[in-house]
Motif scaffolding. Structure first.
Motif, short mmCIF file in Angstrom:
data_model
loop_
_atom_site.label_atom_id
_atom_site.label_comp_id
_atom_site.label_asym_id
_atom_site.label_seq_id
_atom_site.Cartn_x
_atom_site.Cartn_y
_atom_site.Cartn_z
N GLN A 116 0.83 -1.21 0.00
CA GLN A 116 0.00 0.00 0.00
C GLN A 116 0.86 1.26 0.00
OE1 GLN A 116 -2.58 0.34 3.42
NE2 GLN A 116 -3.42 2.31 2.76
N GLU A 174 1.32 4.25 -2.84
CA GLU A 174 1.09 5.65 -2.48
C GLU A 174 2.27 6.53 -2.86
OE1 GLU A 174 0.19 5.76 1.66
OE2 GLU A 174 -1.78 4.82 1.44
N ASN A 175 3.47 5.93 -2.95
CA ASN A 175 4.66 6.67 -3.31
C ASN A 175 5.05 6.47 -4.77
OD1 ASN A 175 6.16 8.00 -0.77
ND2 ASN A 175 5.09 6.14 -0.09
#
Length: 321
Positions: A79, A83-84
């Protein structure tokens, strides 16, 4: 030659592993700066792996707890990577070949070459012995449809049938050498009939069987013989004499040097036949032309039915079809 190629490849694989390890380390440091929580989760996951068994034995964790906690940590890492802006496998071990993990070998306990190493090994081996053609020429890629199915003039068979029978004989020879009746093979016929193709196919099969093969042009043979004759440079001609099977392509295209060409050919053919080693030659010359250009002494050795197999090819030039 084989050992040298393998040593070189093993050294290259070691360098690949080092570069992959450096890339893994770079990615870890990158993500530590972008998202320290990932580093903490990875350390937590490591602690679970090493401490999980002790925890189960001590009664602090059940057998089901370990995989559940690992799964939670893995999901959170994926996750955070997304997100990065990173793929979910960004922190997985980096390998060029995941099958062998860049070791070049697979199997346990008996090790054998991985397909990635085997491919590079044979490519370099083929190039080293003279099989540098970009198009693979092998028994497996032989295409009988390239040859005419019309009955040849004055014969009872077609060019296609002749080539299929010739291919079958050549494959049998390559599969059984040195346990063959004739150790000398002479391919005779005009250009574009498949002489070089069959020689290359035989060379590949012999190399796959672990035989030492060398394929050179008639021009290169004469050049090596000339250097040995005049300058005492014997390395290349010695390699030709020592190979299990020596293949010489396009006899008759090399320059005719007085007191050298014919004499060197006779010495080579005599040496190979007397030692019982394989000699495969291709030529565009016909029998009479062979006798006129190289003398009866050489022609008789190449056409001796007790020691030589004459593969007379005829038909249409498939390269012009």
């Amino acid at each position: 030659m084989r050992e040298q190629i393998l040593r070189q490849l093993n050294a290259e694989y070691e360098q690949t592993r080092l570069k992959c390890a450096e890339e893994e380390d770079r990615r870890l440091k990158e993500m530590d700066k972008l998202c320290p929580e990932i580093t903490q989760l990875m350390q937590h996951r490591q602690d679970l792996i090493f401490g999980g068994l002790q925890g189960i034995l001590a009664g602090k964790m059940t057998a089901d707890d370990l995989p559940r906690r690992m799964e939670l940590a893995n999901l959170r890492i994926v996750q955070l990577l997304k997100e990065n802006g990173k793929p979910e496998n960004y922190l997985d071990p980096v390998y060029r070949c995941r099958t062998c993990k860049d070791t070049g070998y697979v199997g346990e306990p008996v090790k054998e070459m991985c397909e990635c190493l085997k491919g590079q090994y044979y490519q370099r081996l083929y190039q080293a012995v003279g099989l540098s053609s970009t198009k693979e020429q092998s028994f497996e890629t032989f295409n009988a449809d390239l040859f005419s199915d019309e009955i040849l003039p004055g014969k009872k068979f077609s060019q296609r049938k002749l080539m299929c029978k010739t291919r079958e004989w050549c494959e049998h020879w390559a599969d059984n050498y040195p346990n063959v009746k004739e150790t000398t093979v002479l391919f005779m016929g005009q250009s574009g009939l498949g002489k070089t193709f069959l020689m290359h196919a035989m060379a590949r099969r012999l190399l796959q069987r672990g035989k030492q093969v060398l394929l050179v042009s008639a021009y290169r043979f004469l050049d090596a013989a000339r250097k040995a004759y005049f300058g005492g440079s014997h390395e290349e001609i010695d390699a030709m004499l020592e190979a299990d099977v020596l293949m010489i392509d396009d006899m008759g295209a090399e320059p005719m040097m007085e007191n050298i060409t014919v004499g060197q050919w006779f010495n080579l053919i005599s040496e190979r036949q007397n030692s019982g080693k394989g000699l495969i030659i291709s030529t565009n010359l016909q029998k009479d032309e062979l006798r006129n250009q190289y003398t009866e002494r050489i022609a008789s050795r190449l056409l001796d039915v007790e020691r030589s197999k004459l593969m007379m090819l005829t038909g249409k030039d498939v390269r012009r079809a």
